[in-house]
Design an enzyme around this catalytic site. Structure first.
Site, PDB file in Angstrom:
ATOM      1  N   LYS A  32       0.848  -1.191   0.000  1.00 33.47           N
ATOM      2  CA  LYS A  32       0.000   0.000   0.000  1.00 33.47           C
ATOM      3  C   LYS A  32       0.888   1.246   0.000  1.00 33.47           C
ATOM      4  O   LYS A  32       1.974   1.230   0.600  1.00 33.47           O
ATOM      5  CB  LYS A  32      -0.878  -0.049   1.258  1.00 33.47           C
ATOM      6  CG  LYS A  32      -1.911   1.056   1.384  1.00 33.47           C
ATOM      7  CD  LYS A  32      -2.785   0.802   2.622  1.00 33.47           C
ATOM      8  CE  LYS A  32      -3.810   1.872   2.875  1.00 33.47           C
ATOM      9  NZ  LYS A  32      -4.665   1.574   4.035  1.00 33.47           N
ATOM     10  N   SER A  87      -9.662   1.649   3.182  1.00 32.80           N
ATOM     11  CA  SER A  87      -8.814   2.476   2.360  1.00 32.80           C
ATOM     12  C   SER A  87      -7.822   1.690   1.502  1.00 32.80           C
ATOM     13  O   SER A  87      -7.330   2.225   0.513  1.00 32.80           O
ATOM     14  CB  SER A  87      -8.034   3.454   3.247  1.00 32.80           C
ATOM     15  OG  SER A  87      -7.153   2.772   4.114  1.00 32.80           O
ATOM     16  N   SER A 131      -9.694  -1.024   7.152  1.00 34.85           N
ATOM     17  CA  SER A 131      -9.164  -0.799   5.806  1.00 34.85           C
ATOM     18  C   SER A 131      -8.545  -1.998   5.119  1.00 34.85           C
ATOM     19  O   SER A 131      -8.257  -1.931   3.929  1.00 34.85           O
ATOM     20  CB  SER A 131      -8.133   0.320   5.841  1.00 34.85           C
ATOM     21  OG  SER A 131      -8.797   1.546   5.820  1.00 34.85           O
TER      22      SER A 131
END
Ligand code: GLN
Length: 476
Positions: free
Chosen positions: A76, A151, A175
């Protein structure tokens, strides 16, 4: 094209020479290029990935295998990797190049994994749909009209589109688990402090935890065994030794568990009826296999979202004060004086949701409101902690949905932030209390054919139990 969905198969093929790591990396790079329309990767680390692959291939030639040899992993865009750009999907960090590597990423590399690129996410990990990225929304590979979740939307989508074999994300309030549920993959948030946060861009430090996306439980266990454990660079990282999760997964496989569920959750208004039915069927099946499944009342459900949003915005407002245009990334170029430089840098550099949260967090911490909001929320956090710990005195695990519904259409919830905050209703509990949780694919909606997950929580540092139960559900 080889599409590996487990480490075991990959290792067999690497051992018998039917593929090399270099070939594998080349294939993934090609495939990622073909899927650019989904906006999953913000950058492919072509050069470093191929260099790593050559090293791994040389090791394989010498018959040197490590636990994650050749595993193609995406990270990420909030995990630092030395010499590579890292922006937290924000304009304010555009062009920022990491000066060191996060512990989790370093441990992956040391165990033979190859970092293929960085994935899109909500700005500073704030969001549930990946629509808050300064670099555009991630499309769900299962149906590009829908969000991938957030997210860590890019991370989940990178698996759903078969653009890597495992992914690292971060989970502050869901997330990892929510996008995993939306994309039909396994998403793990370990116990708070199980994995070092060194090199993870902070959002809400007492909630943040690195998590993994995989296609199965065995791989999640293998990866966690590698990346978990004490780290001198993170004082909140637990000193507790890391077990061999894969071994424990096998040892526990025939155990039966005492499972709790919350009737308030199952009966909650927003829960999609199909998800409710699928959960109830799962409870029945578990009982038939010898587990016990019992209702436990949880009247505190309605306090979860307010507690989470008061505390995380407070922490975020403090953590994000370091983006001042002086030390990192973007700086407004035409300021007359220092004050204007700060103001313009932050006004232009941050997106709307991040600004909303900084303002909210500053408000709850301000003199006059501190006790009414921040202190109060801390007290509720303690109450929730005590309640959940008490439940774990009598039960091995808690089962609940991961999300109230399946993925929604892009743009459907952008006008009302509160609607989006309610997406997190079932996931924030694990972060508020610090316990581990995992989302495992459970079914598909008949309406849009999109997947939904079931969530398992166990007591702190009981990831082995979590994996065992998750495996039972996944292989049902
Ligand atoms: N959706 C939640 C939020 O917007 C969770 C984010 C996260 O876990 N990073 O805060």
């Amino acid at each position: 094209m080889y599409q590996y969905q487990n480490i075991e198969q990959l290792h067999k093929d690497l051992k018998n020479g039917s593929i090399t790591c270099t070939q594998l990396v080349q294939q993934y790079i090609q495939k990622i290029k073909e899927h650019q329309n989904l906006n999953i990767y913000l950058e492919v680390f072509e050069k470093s990935a191929l260099e790593q692959a050559q090293k791994v291939d040389a090791d394989i030639q010498q018959n040197r295998f490590k636990p994650l040899t050749g595993l193609i992993v995406s990270i990420k865009d909030n995990l630092c990797y030395k010499g590579h750009e890292c922006t937290a999907a924000s304009k304010i960090l555009k062009g920022f190049v990491s000066t060191y590597t996060s512990t989790a990423v370093q441990r992956l590399i040391d165990a033979g994994a190859i970092i293929i690129g960085r994935t899109n996410c909500d700005e500073f990990a704030m969001g549930s749909s990946n629509e808050n990225s300064a670099y555009g929304v991630v499309k769900n590979p299962l149906n590009p009209e829908y969000v991938a979740g957030g997210s860590s939307g890019g991370a989940a989508a990178s698996l759903a589109a078969y653009l890597c074999m495992a992914a690292l994300g971060s989970d502050t309030g869901g997330s990892v688990r929510q996008p995993a549920s939306f994309c039909g993959v396994v998403g793990l948030k370990p116990t708070y402090g199980r994995i070092s946060r060194w090199g993870l861009i902070a959002y809400a430090s007492s909630f943040d935890q690195i998590g993994t996306f995989t296609y199965n439980i065995e791989d999640a266990a293998k990866i966690l065994s590698v990346i978990a454990g004490p780290d001198d660079f993170d004082a909140t990282c637990a000193e507790i030794p890391v077990p061999d999760y894969s071994k424990q997964l096998q040892e526990l496989s025939s155990k039966t568990f005492k499972i709790a569920y919350f009737p308030e959750v199952i009966e909650s208004d927003g829960l999609n009826p199909e998800i409710k039915t699928a959960l109830q069927n799962t409870f029945e099946n578990l009982k038939k296999s010898g587990h016990s499944v019992e209702p436990v009342h949880f009247p505190l459900l309605k306090y979860l979202i307010p507690t989470y949003y008061v505390l995380t915005t407070a922490e975020a407002s403090s953590n994000l004060s370091r983006y001042d245009g002086v030390r990192y990334g973007y700086r407004y170029p035409d300021a007359k004086d220092l004050e204007e430089m700060y103001k313009k840098t932050r006004s232009i550099g941050f997106g709307t949701e991040v600004k909303r949260r900084i303002l909210l967090g500053t408000f709850v911490l301000s003199v006059g409101y501190y006790d009414a909001y921040y202190t109060k929320a801390q007290k509720v956090r303690r109450l929730l902690y005590n309640t959940i710990k008490d439940i774990f005195k009598n039960y091995d695990a808690i089962l609940m949905p991961t999300t109230p519904s399946t993925a929604f259409k892009i743009g459907q919830k952008t006008d009302d932030p509160l609607k989006l905050y309610l997406e997190d209703i079932y996931t924030v509990l694990a972060n508020i209390v610090g316990v581990p949780a995992i989302s495992v694919p459970l079914g598909k909606s008949s309406e849009n054919q999109l997947p939904f997950g079931i969530q398992i929580l166990t007591d702190s540092f009981e990831e082995s139990k979590l994996f065992t139960l998750a495996n039972t559900l996944l292989k049902k």
